[in-house]
Scaffold this active site. Structure first.
Site, PDB file in Angstrom:
ATOM      1  N   LYS A  13      49.383  44.733  43.005  1.00 51.77           N
ATOM      2  CA  LYS A  13      49.283  44.212  41.644  1.00 51.77           C
ATOM      3  C   LYS A  13      48.382  45.105  40.807  1.00 51.77           C
ATOM      4  CE  LYS A  13      44.832  42.812  41.868  1.00 51.77           C
ATOM      5  NZ  LYS A  13      43.731  43.297  40.976  1.00 51.77           N
ATOM      6  N   VAL A  97      43.457  50.888  50.251  1.00 51.88           N
ATOM      7  CA  VAL A  97      42.497  49.825  50.552  1.00 51.88           C
ATOM      8  C   VAL A  97      41.308  49.913  49.602  1.00 51.88           C
ATOM      9  CG1 VAL A  97      40.951  48.891  52.317  1.00 51.88           C
ATOM     10  CG2 VAL A  97      43.201  49.790  52.965  1.00 51.88           C
ATOM     11  N   GLY A  98      40.879  48.768  49.090  1.00 52.51           N
ATOM     12  CA  GLY A  98      39.659  48.689  48.303  1.00 52.51           C
ATOM     13  C   GLY A  98      39.729  49.356  46.956  1.00 52.51           C
ATOM     14  N   GLY A 100      41.297  47.877  44.058  1.00 52.25           N
ATOM     15  CA  GLY A 100      41.602  46.981  42.949  1.00 52.25           C
ATOM     16  C   GLY A 100      43.071  46.688  42.781  1.00 52.25           C
ATOM     17  N   GLY A 102      44.804  44.819  45.097  1.00 50.89           N
ATOM     18  CA  GLY A 102      45.111  43.559  45.768  1.00 50.89           C
ATOM     19  C   GLY A 102      45.800  43.703  47.106  1.00 50.89           C
ATOM     20  N   GLY A 104      44.811  43.573  50.397  1.00 46.47           N
ATOM     21  CA  GLY A 104      44.546  42.510  51.365  1.00 46.47           C
ATOM     22  C   GLY A 104      45.071  41.164  50.898  1.00 46.47           C
ATOM     23  N   SER A 105      44.917  40.888  49.608  1.00 48.19           N
ATOM     24  CA  SER A 105      45.417  39.626  49.049  1.00 48.19           C
ATOM     25  C   SER A 105      46.940  39.579  49.077  1.00 48.19           C
ATOM     26  CB  SER A 105      44.922  39.464  47.609  1.00 48.19           C
ATOM     27  OG  SER A 105      43.514  39.357  47.566  1.00 48.19           O
ATOM     28  N   ASP A 138      43.008  36.496  43.802  1.00 49.35           N
ATOM     29  CA  ASP A 138      44.288  37.188  43.636  1.00 49.35           C
ATOM     30  C   ASP A 138      45.404  36.585  44.486  1.00 49.35           C
ATOM     31  OD1 ASP A 138      43.124  39.007  41.902  1.00 49.35           O
ATOM     32  OD2 ASP A 138      42.846  40.556  43.430  1.00 49.35           O
TER      33      ASP A 138
END
Length: 295
Positions: A13, A97-98, A100, A102, A104-105, A138
């Site tokens: 996203k 990863v990491g 912004g 999303g 992991g979400s 998120d």
């Protein structure tokens, strides 16, 4: 027979609008954000097992499996519905990863969608979103099939919107990450210094027409985190400037960073970026990929 496995694309996203509102008594900040899904996504496969629980990822993920957000999503689903007793999750990572975006979400949302599709009992969307809301701001949006959505609060209140025409997107990935907790603390400190001469947010009346075209969205596009992150990482502002110089209709940091995205009308325009930049090319989405039951 009931399917025992499902595969889902966990789409990344971006935040076309991100306004951080007042801090609630719970300690969390209320948000107002316009989410858009990207074609870029992880592949998440969920298999039902008799009792064992596991998560495997093709990239190194620090910490025990129980801390992985996809694992936590499956465990929360099982606790809320009483099913399944076991699961095996496999994740093929493509979302940085990491940054912004999303990632992991998105994986957590994909797991919830897969389990809802596999469940022997109907799971209503309201219940699924209630589970998602316990996992992060998120996750509710990334559990839906909405390509575009306006969200409030902690992401649990959403208005699905008609998708905008598909556009090319350039994701520029700096060589550093930004802690979400740090970004919030920097923003709080900046607002404290500005008191009482300024208000954190200005009143604004949005209409559906304001969110119906890329041109109108471009006039509203903003990210409250971007100035405070840029003040500590000037590379963010430099990337935004380079995207705009290349013709991006919108150039903005996503989430709390550090990824910066540019929305372009054509692939050729999106390619007109400094060759040294770490750039991932993708597009926005007209429709979110459905859950694929594997039998």
């Amino acid at each position: 027979m009931t399917a025992r496995a499902a595969r889902v694309t966990a789409h990344a996203k971006i935040n076309l609008i991100l306004r951080v509102l007042s801090r609630e008594e719970s300690g969390f900040h209320a948000l107002e954000t316009l989410f858009a899904r990207l074609a870029l996504g992880d592949t998440v496969t969920v298999r039902i097992t008799d009792a064992s629980r596991s998560v495997e990822c093709d990239t190194d993920v620090p910490g025990p499996p129980e801390h992985n957000l996809a694992y936590r999503a499956a465990a929360a689903f099982a606790e809320a519905t009483g099913w399944p007793s076991g699961f095996a999750i496999e994740i093929e990572k493509r979302i940085p990863v990491g940054g912004g975006l999303g990632g992991g979400s998105a994986d957590a949302g994909a797991v919830l969608r897969a389990l809802a599709a596999l469940s022997p009992n109907q799971v209503r969307e309201a219940q699924l979103l209630s589970i998602a809301a316990t996992l992060g701001s998120d996750v509710p949006y990334l559990t839906t099939a909405a390509p575009l959505s306006l969200a409030w609060g902690r992401g649990e209140r959403m208005l699905a919107l008609p998708p905008l025409p598909v556009r090319d997107v350039a994701l520029v990935l700096p060589d550093f990450s930004v802690s979400t907790a740090a970004a919030y603390s920097w923003l709080a400190a900046a607002r404290e210094r500005a008191r009482p001469t300024t208000s954190p947010t200005s009143p604004q009346l949005l209409s559906l027409a304001d969110l119906a075209t890329w041109r109108s969205v471009a006039t509203l596009a903003t990210n409250d985190f971007e100035p405070v992150v840029s003040s500590r990482h000037p590379q963010i502002a430099a990337i935004v400037s380079s995207l705009r110089a290349a013709g991006a209709a919108i150039a903005l940091m996503s989430g709390s960073g550090s990824t910066v995205f540019g929305i372009f009308d054509s692939t050729a325009a999106a390619a007109a970026l400094p060759p040294a930049a770490h750039v991932v090319q993708t597009t926005t989405l007209a429709a979110v990929s459905p859950v694929d039951r594997l039998g």
